[in-house]
Design a protein around this motif. Structure first.
Motif, mmCIF file in Angstrom:
data_model
loop_
_atom_site.group_PDB
_atom_site.id
_atom_site.type_symbol
_atom_site.label_atom_id
_atom_site.label_comp_id
_atom_site.label_asym_id
_atom_site.label_seq_id
_atom_site.Cartn_x
_atom_site.Cartn_y
_atom_site.Cartn_z
ATOM 1 N N LEU A 69 13.229 7.191 -1.157
ATOM 2 C CA LEU A 69 13.603 5.781 -1.323
ATOM 3 C C LEU A 69 15.091 5.546 -1.055
ATOM 4 C CD1 LEU A 69 11.552 4.881 -4.504
ATOM 5 C CD2 LEU A 69 11.011 4.345 -2.123
ATOM 6 N N ALA A 70 15.362 4.556 -0.255
ATOM 7 C CA ALA A 70 16.734 4.166 0.043
ATOM 8 C C ALA A 70 17.346 3.550 -1.209
ATOM 9 C CB ALA A 70 16.758 3.155 1.193
ATOM 10 N N SER A 71 18.631 3.575 -1.274
ATOM 11 C CA SER A 71 19.354 3.007 -2.424
ATOM 12 C C SER A 71 18.935 1.558 -2.646
ATOM 13 C CB SER A 71 20.861 3.080 -2.138
ATOM 14 O OG SER A 71 21.570 2.537 -3.205
ATOM 15 N N GLY A 72 18.614 1.242 -3.888
ATOM 16 C CA GLY A 72 18.235 -0.116 -4.241
ATOM 17 C C GLY A 72 16.747 -0.395 -4.152
ATOM 18 N N TYR A 73 15.949 0.562 -3.687
ATOM 19 C CA TYR A 73 14.498 0.359 -3.582
ATOM 20 C C TYR A 73 13.773 1.123 -4.660
ATOM 21 C CZ TYR A 73 15.005 -2.203 0.681
ATOM 22 O OH TYR A 73 15.363 -3.170 1.590
ATOM 23 N N HIS A 74 12.822 0.448 -5.276
ATOM 24 C CA HIS A 74 12.009 1.035 -6.335
ATOM 25 C C HIS A 74 10.556 0.734 -6.036
ATOM 26 C CE1 HIS A 74 15.763 1.401 -8.572
ATOM 27 N NE2 HIS A 74 16.008 0.156 -8.221
ATOM 28 N N VAL A 75 9.688 1.537 -6.631
ATOM 29 C CA VAL A 75 8.250 1.278 -6.489
ATOM 30 C C VAL A 75 7.606 1.166 -7.846
ATOM 31 C CG1 VAL A 75 7.984 2.308 -4.212
ATOM 32 C CG2 VAL A 75 7.752 3.739 -6.251
ATOM 33 N N PHE A 95 0.834 -1.201 0.000
ATOM 34 C CA PHE A 95 0.000 0.000 0.000
ATOM 35 C C PHE A 95 0.870 1.252 0.000
ATOM 36 C CE2 PHE A 95 -3.566 2.393 2.434
ATOM 37 C CZ PHE A 95 -4.095 2.880 1.260
ATOM 38 N N VAL A 96 1.939 1.249 0.776
ATOM 39 C CA VAL A 96 2.873 2.380 0.804
ATOM 40 C C VAL A 96 3.546 2.523 -0.555
ATOM 41 C CG1 VAL A 96 4.984 3.310 1.840
ATOM 42 C CG2 VAL A 96 3.242 2.249 3.302
ATOM 43 N N ALA A 97 4.009 1.416 -1.135
ATOM 44 C CA ALA A 97 4.663 1.457 -2.445
ATOM 45 C C ALA A 97 3.711 2.010 -3.508
ATOM 46 C CB ALA A 97 5.163 0.071 -2.830
ATOM 47 N N ALA A 98 2.456 1.576 -3.491
ATOM 48 C CA ALA A 98 1.472 2.065 -4.461
ATOM 49 C C ALA A 98 1.217 3.555 -4.268
ATOM 50 C CB ALA A 98 0.169 1.283 -4.323
ATOM 51 N N PHE A 99 1.186 4.015 -3.035
ATOM 52 C CA PHE A 99 0.990 5.429 -2.760
ATOM 53 C C PHE A 99 2.137 6.245 -3.345
ATOM 54 C CE2 PHE A 99 1.418 9.333 -0.384
ATOM 55 C CZ PHE A 99 0.115 9.798 -0.309
ATOM 56 N N ILE A 100 3.363 5.769 -3.176
ATOM 57 C CA ILE A 100 4.521 6.489 -3.705
ATOM 58 C C ILE A 100 4.492 6.501 -5.235
ATOM 59 C CG2 ILE A 100 7.049 6.501 -3.865
ATOM 60 C CD1 ILE A 100 7.048 5.401 -0.956
ATOM 61 N N ARG A 101 4.091 5.397 -5.851
ATOM 62 C CA ARG A 101 3.960 5.372 -7.322
ATOM 63 C C ARG A 101 2.993 6.452 -7.806
ATOM 64 N NH1 ARG A 101 4.479 -0.102 -6.729
ATOM 65 N NH2 ARG A 101 2.235 -0.486 -6.643
ATOM 66 N N LYS A 102 1.911 6.651 -7.069
ATOM 67 C CA LYS A 102 0.908 7.648 -7.450
ATOM 68 C C LYS A 102 1.305 9.066 -7.063
ATOM 69 C CE LYS A 102 -2.906 4.421 -6.989
ATOM 70 N NZ LYS A 102 -4.057 4.021 -6.166
ATOM 71 N N PRO A 113 4.778 10.722 -6.924
ATOM 72 C CA PRO A 113 6.221 10.604 -7.126
ATOM 73 C C PRO A 113 7.083 11.605 -6.361
ATOM 74 C CG PRO A 113 5.114 11.231 -9.173
ATOM 75 C CD PRO A 113 4.054 10.942 -8.162
ATOM 76 N N VAL A 114 6.477 12.627 -5.766
ATOM 77 C CA VAL A 114 7.253 13.560 -4.953
ATOM 78 C C VAL A 114 7.973 12.821 -3.813
ATOM 79 C CG1 VAL A 114 5.352 14.208 -3.406
ATOM 80 C CG2 VAL A 114 7.213 15.801 -3.804
ATOM 81 N N TYR A 115 7.419 11.672 -3.411
ATOM 82 C CA TYR A 115 8.001 10.915 -2.300
ATOM 83 C C TYR A 115 9.096 9.935 -2.750
ATOM 84 C CZ TYR A 115 4.234 12.919 0.398
ATOM 85 O OH TYR A 115 3.394 13.814 1.013
ATOM 86 N N LYS A 116 9.334 9.812 -4.034
ATOM 87 C CA LYS A 116 10.380 8.897 -4.516
ATOM 88 C C LYS A 116 11.767 9.298 -4.021
ATOM 89 C CE LYS A 116 8.148 6.828 -8.469
ATOM 90 N NZ LYS A 116 8.229 6.512 -9.885
ATOM 91 N N SER A 117 11.939 10.566 -3.682
ATOM 92 C CA SER A 117 13.229 11.028 -3.152
ATOM 93 C C SER A 117 13.547 10.388 -1.808
ATOM 94 C CB SER A 117 13.264 12.551 -3.033
ATOM 95 O OG SER A 117 12.304 12.983 -2.080
#
Length: 96
Positions: free
Chosen positions: A90-96, A75-82, A84-88
């Motif tokens: 993400l720790a190194s190696g993590y993608h959504v 649910f958190v990953a889906a929220f970040i996908r929607k 993208p301001v929160y993609k900054s």
């Protein structure tokens, strides 16, 4: 809807109280990132946007702290996908 977030360190989760029910996001704090592992909203509160608002508020808190994030909760990953301001966050190696 005003939402106050409480960090319950004993239970390792960020919580909010809404109509006498607790919605929460569980976390693990590690040296390199904060792992958000599970989001739960009581069934009686579902469909009101409480989970999304809770995630947004927790991500804002982490952003203010310059924390890095590992979104293990789908649910958190889906929220970040929607949002993208929160993609900054993400720790190194993590993608959504």
């Amino acid at each position: 809807m005003e939402m106050k977030i409480y960090k319950n360190e004993a239970r390792k989760r960020y919580e909010t109280l809404f109509h006498d029910k607790i919605a929460f996001i569980e976390y693990i704090e590690a040296k390199n990132a904060v792992y958000l592992t599970h989001t739960e909203v009581p069934a009686s509160l579902e469909g009101r946007g409480i989970g999304s608002k809770l995630i947004k508020n927790v991500l804002d808190i982490l952003m203010e702290k310059d924390a890095k994030l590992a979104p293990l909760c789908p649910f958190v990953a889906a929220f970040i996908r929607k949002n993208p301001v929160y993609k900054s966050l993400l720790a190194s190696g993590y993608h959504v």
